[in-house]
Write a protein that holds these residues in place. Sequence first.
Motif, short mmCIF file in Angstrom:
data_model
loop_
_atom_site.label_atom_id
_atom_site.label_comp_id
_atom_site.label_asym_id
_atom_site.label_seq_id
_atom_site.Cartn_x
_atom_site.Cartn_y
_atom_site.Cartn_z
N PRO A 337 4.19 12.00 -15.40
CA PRO A 337 3.22 11.09 -14.78
C PRO A 337 2.78 11.58 -13.41
N ARG A 338 1.47 11.46 -13.16
CA ARG A 338 0.94 11.86 -11.86
C ARG A 338 0.64 10.59 -11.06
N ALA A 339 1.42 10.39 -9.99
CA ALA A 339 1.28 9.19 -9.17
C ALA A 339 0.02 9.31 -8.32
N GLY A 340 -0.37 8.20 -7.69
CA GLY A 340 -1.42 8.27 -6.68
C GLY A 340 -2.71 7.55 -7.00
N VAL A 341 -2.83 6.98 -8.22
CA VAL A 341 -4.07 6.26 -8.53
C VAL A 341 -4.16 4.99 -7.65
N ASP A 342 -5.31 4.77 -7.02
CA ASP A 342 -5.52 3.56 -6.23
C ASP A 342 -5.93 2.41 -7.14
N ILE A 343 -5.37 1.24 -6.85
CA ILE A 343 -5.56 0.08 -7.74
C ILE A 343 -6.15 -1.07 -6.94
N ASP A 344 -7.23 -1.62 -7.46
CA ASP A 344 -7.86 -2.78 -6.83
C ASP A 344 -7.76 -3.95 -7.82
N LEU A 345 -6.98 -4.97 -7.44
CA LEU A 345 -6.75 -6.10 -8.34
C LEU A 345 -7.57 -7.32 -7.93
N SER A 346 -8.52 -7.14 -7.00
CA SER A 346 -9.19 -8.33 -6.46
C SER A 346 -9.96 -9.10 -7.53
N ALA A 347 -10.45 -8.39 -8.56
CA ALA A 347 -11.23 -9.10 -9.58
C ALA A 347 -10.36 -9.86 -10.57
N VAL A 348 -9.06 -9.57 -10.60
CA VAL A 348 -8.18 -10.31 -11.53
C VAL A 348 -7.34 -11.36 -10.83
N ASP A 349 -7.20 -11.26 -9.51
CA ASP A 349 -6.39 -12.23 -8.78
C ASP A 349 -6.88 -13.64 -9.08
N GLY A 350 -5.98 -14.49 -9.50
CA GLY A 350 -6.36 -15.89 -9.73
C GLY A 350 -7.06 -16.15 -11.05
N MET A 351 -7.23 -15.14 -11.90
CA MET A 351 -7.83 -15.40 -13.22
C MET A 351 -6.92 -16.34 -13.99
N PRO A 352 -7.45 -17.44 -14.53
CA PRO A 352 -6.58 -18.38 -15.24
C PRO A 352 -5.97 -17.71 -16.48
N GLY A 353 -4.71 -18.02 -16.72
CA GLY A 353 -4.04 -17.49 -17.91
C GLY A 353 -3.73 -16.00 -17.82
N VAL A 354 -3.74 -15.45 -16.60
CA VAL A 354 -3.44 -14.01 -16.45
C VAL A 354 -2.33 -13.84 -15.41
N MET A 355 -1.37 -13.01 -15.73
CA MET A 355 -0.31 -12.68 -14.79
C MET A 355 -0.20 -11.17 -14.71
N ILE A 356 -0.07 -10.66 -13.49
CA ILE A 356 0.05 -9.22 -13.31
C ILE A 356 1.45 -8.94 -12.77
N PHE A 357 2.23 -8.22 -13.54
CA PHE A 357 3.59 -7.86 -13.09
C PHE A 357 3.61 -6.36 -12.77
N HIS A 358 4.15 -6.04 -11.58
CA HIS A 358 4.09 -4.66 -11.09
C HIS A 358 5.36 -3.90 -11.42
N ALA A 359 5.20 -2.66 -11.86
CA ALA A 359 6.34 -1.74 -12.01
C ALA A 359 6.25 -0.73 -10.87
N GLY A 360 5.63 0.43 -11.11
CA GLY A 360 5.58 1.45 -10.06
C GLY A 360 4.35 1.33 -9.20
N THR A 361 4.37 0.42 -8.21
CA THR A 361 3.25 0.33 -7.26
C THR A 361 3.77 0.24 -5.83
N ARG A 362 2.92 0.62 -4.92
CA ARG A 362 3.19 0.43 -3.49
C ARG A 362 1.98 -0.27 -2.90
N LYS A 363 2.23 -1.12 -1.92
CA LYS A 363 1.12 -1.81 -1.26
C LYS A 363 0.43 -0.85 -0.30
N THR A 364 -0.90 -0.88 -0.29
CA THR A 364 -1.65 -0.08 0.69
C THR A 364 -2.44 -1.06 1.55
N ASP A 365 -3.24 -0.53 2.49
CA ASP A 365 -4.02 -1.41 3.37
C ASP A 365 -4.90 -2.36 2.57
N GLY A 366 -5.63 -1.78 1.60
CA GLY A 366 -6.60 -2.62 0.90
C GLY A 366 -6.14 -3.09 -0.46
#
Length: 419
Positions: A337-366
Amino acid sequence: MKVLLLGSGAREHSIAWKLRQSPRLSRLWAAPGSDAISGLAEIARVNALDPASVAAFCRENAVDLLFVGPEAPLEAGVADAARAAGIKVFGPSREAARLETSKAFAKSFMSRHRVPTARSLVAHSAADAKAAAREFAGSCAVKADGLAAGKGVVVCGSLAEAEAAADALSATPAGARLVVEERLEGPELTAMLLVDGKNWSALPLSRDHKRLLDGDAGPNTGGMGALSPAPIAPADWKRARSEIFDRTLAGLRADGLDYRGALYVGLMMTADGPRVIEYNARLGDPETQTVLPLLDADLLTLAERCADGRLGEGPIPAAAGACVGVTLASPGYPDSPRAGVDIDLSAVDGMPGVMIFHAGTRKTDGGWRAVGGRVLTVVGRGGDLAAARSRAYEAVAKVRAPGLLWRSDIAAATASSGV
Ligand code: AMP
Ligand code: GLY
């Protein structure tokens, strides 16, 4: 109650999320935890693989319950040390966890206690394993005895494949011994049992999707997605309960194994009835992420009852509806696996009936950055599997993470066939 949760994956993220819903929870720590888990728990500065330091942390902080997520701390003896220090523990002893940590141990346990499973032979060298494979005319599964993070099994269709697998697996650290077993056919199902030493109670059934690619092609992985509840024929369920779960519990007691925690039973529904493919001494990942949202019960209380040996009989209340979870993984997963992909979850945050569970992530500024192989489990919930599946994939489509991989057929066959 004060709880220390060990682990850092998406499974532990979902466990922390569920524990947080308990009115009885006063304080939650996690070790090592993750940036995502730190939104739900305090990160404890303790080495989760060091029994003495986990026990000391629990004593110093008056932890009431230790909840062990993954298998590695169990193999290290963390549950034993914490119990010896008087802490309640959800997780089996090191000896009982050998049901997962040694496949040869698990096979001999099943044979002694008449738990239906594939016929097998234990081999101490690649040459022995090749001879065993000939007994099954090459139609077999070759398995490393020890823990191999989901990479220790090769399912073979020919003698040449089995010989190559014997050579490859015997050269790995987990492969000092190999188990060679007959190849079984049929749908797979995950039964996760809560066990209090005497009784078992089943969580809603689930199904993993272990292969990397759509159509169950490509290599085995840690799990590319899951669904719950998985359907089962009433006759198979009856046999699984009496021939597999009851006999397993009776065997644990007869052998004097202290099993208080989650017991994962990987089943294959063969033409001759259910067979055990594997035991794990913990909850499954990604199955747990689809099962816990359906649980209409307090996980903290259930875990405490297991630890205390007073779970009692009877089903665990589950809500109506279904969940489907899709794993998003880094490019190159599972081999490199090649790490480093940037992830933007702003469009899914708060979507009803959706839960996002994190495995290999780190928080960044944005937002977030992928740092591991499996990165997220995106879970959709709905009235049935088809609705849950649509919800999950609607959310996946809104995750902005160029380069992450996922399967597009999680739960498709089960939702359409009901099997
Ligand atoms: P395990 O780590 O033992 O669960 O094996 C990983 C995967 O290999 C399982 O989920 C099955 O898909 C497959 N597998 C394991 N054992 C067998 C078997 N005896 N026959 C067919 N497939 C198997
Ligand atoms: N999903 C398979 C496992 O947890 O071992």
